[in-house]
Enzyme design. Structure first.
Site, PDB file in Angstrom:
ATOM      1  N   GLU A   1      -7.337   4.803   7.699  1.00 11.95           N
ATOM      2  CA  GLU A   1      -7.153   6.230   7.396  1.00 11.95           C
ATOM      3  C   GLU A   1      -8.389   6.795   6.705  1.00 11.95           C
ATOM      4  O   GLU A   1      -8.766   7.953   6.946  1.00 11.95           O
ATOM      5  CB  GLU A   1      -5.887   6.415   6.557  1.00 11.95           C
TER       6      GLU A   1
ATOM      7  N   GLY B   1       2.739  -1.250   4.331  1.00 10.57           N
ATOM      8  CA  GLY B   1       2.782   0.187   4.108  1.00 10.57           C
ATOM      9  C   GLY B   1       4.175   0.656   3.762  1.00 10.57           C
ATOM     10  O   GLY B   1       4.669   0.472   2.646  1.00 10.57           O
ATOM     11  N   GLY B   2       4.860   1.262   4.726  1.00 10.20           N
ATOM     12  CA  GLY B   2       6.169   1.863   4.475  1.00 10.20           C
ATOM     13  C   GLY B   2       7.187   0.937   3.843  1.00 10.20           C
ATOM     14  O   GLY B   2       7.960   1.348   2.974  1.00 10.20           O
TER      15      GLY B   2
ATOM     16  N   GLU C   1      -5.928  -4.850  10.507  1.00 12.50           N
ATOM     17  CA  GLU C   1      -4.928  -3.806  10.704  1.00 12.50           C
ATOM     18  C   GLU C   1      -5.226  -3.066  12.004  1.00 12.50           C
ATOM     19  O   GLU C   1      -6.027  -2.138  12.017  1.00 12.50           O
ATOM     20  CB  GLU C   1      -4.890  -2.841   9.513  1.00 12.50           C
TER      21      GLU C   1
ATOM     22  N   HIS D   1      -9.820   1.213   4.674  1.00 10.99           N
ATOM     23  CA  HIS D   1      -8.568   1.417   5.406  1.00 10.99           C
ATOM     24  C   HIS D   1      -8.827   2.365   6.575  1.00 10.99           C
ATOM     25  O   HIS D   1      -9.642   3.275   6.483  1.00 10.99           O
ATOM     26  CB  HIS D   1      -7.493   1.991   4.478  1.00 10.99           C
TER      27      HIS D   1
ATOM     28  N   ASN E   1       0.864  -1.173   0.000  1.00 13.64           N
ATOM     29  CA  ASN E   1       0.000   0.000   0.000  1.00 13.64           C
ATOM     30  C   ASN E   1       0.904   1.228   0.000  1.00 13.64           C
ATOM     31  O   ASN E   1       1.470   1.590   1.033  1.00 13.64           O
ATOM     32  CB  ASN E   1      -0.917  -0.004   1.223  1.00 13.64           C
ATOM     33  N   TRP E   2       1.041   1.871  -1.160  1.00 15.24           N
ATOM     34  CA  TRP E   2       1.935   3.024  -1.275  1.00 15.24           C
ATOM     35  C   TRP E   2       1.396   4.245  -0.553  1.00 15.24           C
ATOM     36  O   TRP E   2       2.124   5.220  -0.361  1.00 15.24           O
ATOM     37  CB  TRP E   2       2.150   3.363  -2.749  1.00 15.24           C
ATOM     38  N   LYS E   3       0.109   4.230  -0.194  1.00 15.04           N
ATOM     39  CA  LYS E   3      -0.537   5.404   0.399  1.00 15.04           C
ATOM     40  C   LYS E   3      -0.327   6.612  -0.528  1.00 15.04           C
ATOM     41  O   LYS E   3      -0.275   6.448  -1.747  1.00 15.04           O
ATOM     42  CB  LYS E   3      -0.034   5.631   1.820  1.00 15.04           C
TER      43      LYS E   3
ATOM     44  N   SER F   1       2.246  -2.529  10.380  1.00 15.61           N
ATOM     45  CA  SER F   1       3.715  -2.384  10.451  1.00 15.61           C
ATOM     46  C   SER F   1       4.456  -3.700  10.283  1.00 15.61           C
ATOM     47  O   SER F   1       5.446  -3.964  10.964  1.00 15.61           O
ATOM     48  CB  SER F   1       4.123  -1.704  11.772  1.00 15.61           C
TER      49      SER F   1
ATOM     50  N   GLY G   1       1.922   2.494  10.938  1.00 14.83           N
ATOM     51  CA  GLY G   1       2.833   3.613  10.787  1.00 14.83           C
ATOM     52  C   GLY G   1       3.427   4.095  12.096  1.00 14.83           C
ATOM     53  O   GLY G   1       4.069   5.145  12.141  1.00 14.83           O
TER      54      GLY G   1
END
Length: 255
Positions: A100, A234-235, A169, A98, A13-15, A213, A175
């Site tokens: 967010e 994610g990251g 999640e 998600h 997930n590049w966000k 994470s 994050g």
């Protein structure tokens, strides 16, 4: 009962990250280090980069995904993107619900369920996210929260529930550098599996992935759990070496 679906899914997930140059460099790095992984691999990218990433990933094992989509098919919905539109770019997966989006856009359980429905109607696999906040976990509400979120999706999508991917999640681990222990994550995944079994005879084939994470250092321990069928990354998905390491760990555990 052990999950019979042993093929893992690793979805990046590049966000809201990326640029034409950065995307090309990242995918070049992934292609250089990946041949034929035993797990499923997806890149969920910002919609503005779908054409570029579709071209860069052509002929590879990487599937294309988006991070959100509209409940509407078409019409006067300025700024929204429909499932049919992204399907034109060969999109296979769509993240819906998600944390967010739930937090910043006020998405309700019912709206998330309708987004999953819109994806399924277009032949796109929704990656449906559920998870609790730190406050909810500390209040002992984890089970109540995730079951409520999943119940809305089951209610709206009925027998089609077997076609989704479910992502647990924990919001407190997204994050933040914090990660649920493999045992904590497995406990919630097992709970969700039981709920899916009650809704579908095909529950064992549903991939339930972990999205809090997961990184190169902890992926193997998390992915080894009975009901953890992959990761929503994610990251770490923005770094070729880290993402490849997670894919490698998943491939070793896939049949």
């Amino acid at each position: 009962m052990t999950s019979t679906n042993k093929k893992k899914l690793i979805a990046g997930n590049w966000k809201m990250n990326g640029s034409l140059a950065a995307n090309a460099a990242l995918i070049d790095g992934l292609k250089a280090g990946m041949s034929h992984p035993a797990c499923d691999v997806a890149l969920c990218v910002p919609s503005v980069y779908l054409a570029q990433v579709q071209q860069l990933c052509a002929g590879t094992a990487m599937h294309l995904g988006v991070q959100d989509l509209s409940t509407h098919v078409q019409g006067a919905y300025t700024g929204e993107v429909s499932a049919a539109m992204v399907k034109d770019f060969g999109v296979r997966y769509a993240i819906v619900g998600h944390s967010e989006c739930r937090q910043y856009h006020g998405e309700t359980d019912e709206l998330v369920a309708k987004k999953a429905q819109a994806a399924l109607a277009a032949g796109i696999t929704p990656i449906v996210c559920v998870g609790e906040t730190l406050t909810q976990r500390e209040a002992g509400q984890t089970e109540e929260v995730v079951k409520r979120q999943l119940a809305a999706v089951i209610h709206t999508n009925g027998h089609c529930i077997s076609e989704i991917v479910l992502a647990y999640e924990p919001v407190w681990a997204i994050g933040t550098g914090q990660t649920a222990t493999p045992e904590q994550a497995q406990a919630v995944h097992a709970l969700l599996r039981v709920q899916l079994r009650a809704a579908s005879s095909q529950a064992e084939r549903i991939q339930i992935v972990y999205g809090g994470s997961m990184n190169a250092a902890n992926a193997s321990a998390l992915l080894a759990q009975t009901d953890i069928d992959g990761g929503l990354i994610g990251g770490a998905s923005l770094k070729a070496a880290d993402f490849l390491s997670i894919i490698s760990a998943a491939s070793e555990l896939s049949v």
